[in-house]
Design an enzyme around this catalytic site. Structure first.
Site, PDB file in Angstrom:
ATOM      1  N   LYS A  79     -45.954-130.797  47.154  1.00  0.00           N
ATOM      2  CA  LYS A  79     -45.465-131.863  48.031  1.00  0.00           C
ATOM      3  C   LYS A  79     -46.370-133.095  47.989  1.00  0.00           C
ATOM      4  O   LYS A  79     -45.887-134.224  47.897  1.00  0.00           O
ATOM      5  CB  LYS A  79     -45.319-131.315  49.452  1.00  0.00           C
ATOM      6  CG  LYS A  79     -44.262-130.210  49.559  1.00  0.00           C
ATOM      7  CD  LYS A  79     -44.013-129.784  50.967  1.00  0.00           C
ATOM      8  CE  LYS A  79     -45.139-128.962  51.542  1.00  0.00           C
ATOM      9  NZ  LYS A  79     -45.355-127.683  50.835  1.00  0.00           N
ATOM     10  N   THR A  80     -47.672-132.895  48.064  1.00  0.00           N
ATOM     11  CA  THR A  80     -48.588-134.036  47.984  1.00  0.00           C
ATOM     12  C   THR A  80     -48.502-134.691  46.610  1.00  0.00           C
ATOM     13  O   THR A  80     -48.523-135.924  46.479  1.00  0.00           O
ATOM     14  CB  THR A  80     -50.034-133.592  48.270  1.00  0.00           C
ATOM     15  OG1 THR A  80     -50.120-133.085  49.601  1.00  0.00           O
ATOM     16  CG2 THR A  80     -51.001-134.756  48.125  1.00  0.00           C
ATOM     17  N   ASP A 124     -48.541-135.629  56.010  1.00  0.00           N
ATOM     18  CA  ASP A 124     -48.580-134.192  55.758  1.00  0.00           C
ATOM     19  C   ASP A 124     -48.447-133.428  57.076  1.00  0.00           C
ATOM     20  O   ASP A 124     -48.857-133.924  58.131  1.00  0.00           O
ATOM     21  CB  ASP A 124     -49.918-133.853  55.085  1.00  0.00           C
ATOM     22  CG  ASP A 124     -49.890-132.520  54.384  1.00  0.00           C
ATOM     23  OD1 ASP A 124     -48.809-131.911  54.302  1.00  0.00           O
ATOM     24  OD2 ASP A 124     -50.955-132.076  53.919  1.00  0.00           O
ATOM     25  N   THR A 173     -44.258-127.449  56.089  1.00  0.00           N
ATOM     26  CA  THR A 173     -44.060-126.059  55.696  1.00  0.00           C
ATOM     27  C   THR A 173     -43.081-125.371  56.642  1.00  0.00           C
ATOM     28  O   THR A 173     -42.703-124.227  56.405  1.00  0.00           O
ATOM     29  CB  THR A 173     -45.396-125.298  55.715  1.00  0.00           C
ATOM     30  OG1 THR A 173     -46.009-125.428  57.007  1.00  0.00           O
ATOM     31  CG2 THR A 173     -46.355-125.859  54.675  1.00  0.00           C
ATOM     32  N   ARG A 232     -50.684-123.802  42.794  1.00  0.00           N
ATOM     33  CA  ARG A 232     -52.083-123.892  43.231  1.00  0.00           C
ATOM     34  C   ARG A 232     -52.813-122.570  42.991  1.00  0.00           C
ATOM     35  O   ARG A 232     -53.962-122.547  42.546  1.00  0.00           O
ATOM     36  CB  ARG A 232     -52.166-124.276  44.714  1.00  0.00           C
ATOM     37  CG  ARG A 232     -53.604-124.264  45.247  1.00  0.00           C
ATOM     38  CD  ARG A 232     -53.695-124.710  46.684  1.00  0.00           C
ATOM     39  NE  ARG A 232     -53.433-126.127  46.798  1.00  0.00           N
ATOM     40  CZ  ARG A 232     -52.787-126.686  47.821  1.00  0.00           C
ATOM     41  NH1 ARG A 232     -52.306-125.925  48.791  1.00  0.00           N
ATOM     42  NH2 ARG A 232     -52.608-127.991  47.861  1.00  0.00           N
TER      43      ARG A 232
END
Length: 356
Positions: A79-80, A124, A173, A232
């Protein structure tokens, strides 16, 4: 290899885990160099990329700012990274902040009033923003205006403040926690899905090239299969396997080296770590597969109730190894098979609670 910087609420205060999708200090330091810079480099999320590409190209053709974008999905999926790509594709600067950092409407007003025309504001964990700031954001997104309250009580005055057009990119999230009025003000919404192993293999090969790590296809496949569908985690496991290969071998990552390295770090072939296996082993060996209450299971594992419920259980449920029922937690036949145990007569799977 795409990921973001958010950490799930449940991970706060928990011991760091190699398979935790939240970003730690090392991740933040490495990710800046590994992040893709445009949509063509971004791996996976094919539908999201295609739709977002149309939104951005149309905005550029009109000479306008892009619509506000809402990105939802589990931590570590990109997302970032996508927010930074949106800014790059629009040739605009980006401002990064988070919901927990905005506790008052004045905090948001200060950020909004300093934005440049066309700038991208990445917010965020937008679901954790305070309610007064959230209500101010409604007007800012729709009318590019905020009302700043000066004074208190009967003498308070609302001063309208015009804002330059900007693009808000919200990441969450927990999309269900966003109020409908806020969700409706986003022109484009996208849900980030977990990655397929083949996509993670591409992520790992790309990261290995950037990190100057030698890896063969079987080694990449071994790491991808243990990465829980999350880029990640794939990149974190790659770095740990790289360390093992440099110390224990010639630095080249093969399938055997990857398997041995992840065995040292207690990440098994399905991506389960020590905590995950402890929950399953307690459920199977101490309670014959359940059902058992969460509090009892937590005591048996020696962890806090919240840790078991919010850190370990989501992945076990998603993998079909554990089920939450009204009577308590129950192991599925797949859990018995994964640990190599034979279910006793009358276990939930044998009783027909789950399909064999």
């Amino acid at each position: 290899m795409n990921w973001d910087d958010e950490t799930p609420d449940s991970a706060v205060g928990a011991d760091p885990r190699l398979v935790d999708a939240g970003a730690d200090t090392e991740d933040n330091a490495v990710e800046a160099a590994l992040r893709p810079k445009d949509l063509d480099e971004f791996i996976g999320q094919e539908k999201v990329r295609e739709q977002l590409d149309l939104v951005l190209k149309a905005a550029r053709a009109r000479g306008a700012t892009a619509d506000h974008v809402l990105l939802s999905g589990a931590p570590g999926l990109g997302k970032t990274t996508l927010s930074m790509i949106i800014a790059a594709e629009m040739a605009a600067p980006i401002r990064i902040t988070s919901g927990p950092a905005i506790q008052h409407a004045g905090d948001l007003a200060a950020i909004l009033s300093s934005l440049q025309e066309g700038e991208v504001l990445f917010l965020d964990e937008i679901h954790r923003m305070s309610r007064p700031a959230e209500e101010m954001l409604y007007m800012a997104m729709e009318d590019f205006r905020v009302d700043v309250i000066v004074g208190k009580g009967p003498g308070a005055t609302a001063i309208p403040l015009e804002l330059p057009p900007f693009t808000l990119v919200g990441a969450t999230t927990r999309a269900g926690l966003l109020p409908p009025p806020l969700r409706d003000r986003f022109g484009f919404t996208a849900h980030m899905e977990f990655y397929a192993p083949t996509e993670l293999e591409r992520v790992i090969h790309r990261s290995a090239r950037l990190l100057d790590v030698a890896i063969d296809p079987a080694g990449a496949a071994e790491i991808a299969g243990r990465s829980r569908g999350t880029p990640r985690i794939a990149n974190r496991l790659l770095r740990r396997v790289r360390d093992y290969a440099q110390v224990k071998a010639d630095g080249h990552i093969t399938e055997d080296i990857a398997s041995a390295a992840l065995g040292v770090y207690e990440v098994d072939a399905r991506g389960l770590d020590r905590l995950d296996r402890a929950v399953l082993e307690a459920l199977l060996k101490l309670f014959s597969g359940g059902p058992v209450g969460l509090s009892t299971l937590s005591v048996a594992v020696g962890e806090e109730r919240e840790t078991v419920e919010e850190v370990a259980e989501p992945f076990l449920v998603r993998e079909g190894l554990l089920a939450r029922t009204p009577r308590g937690r129950v192991a599925t036949p797949a859990a018995w098979a994964h640990l190599g145990l034979a279910p006793p007569q009358g276990a939930p799977g044998q009783a027909g609670l789950f399909p064999a």
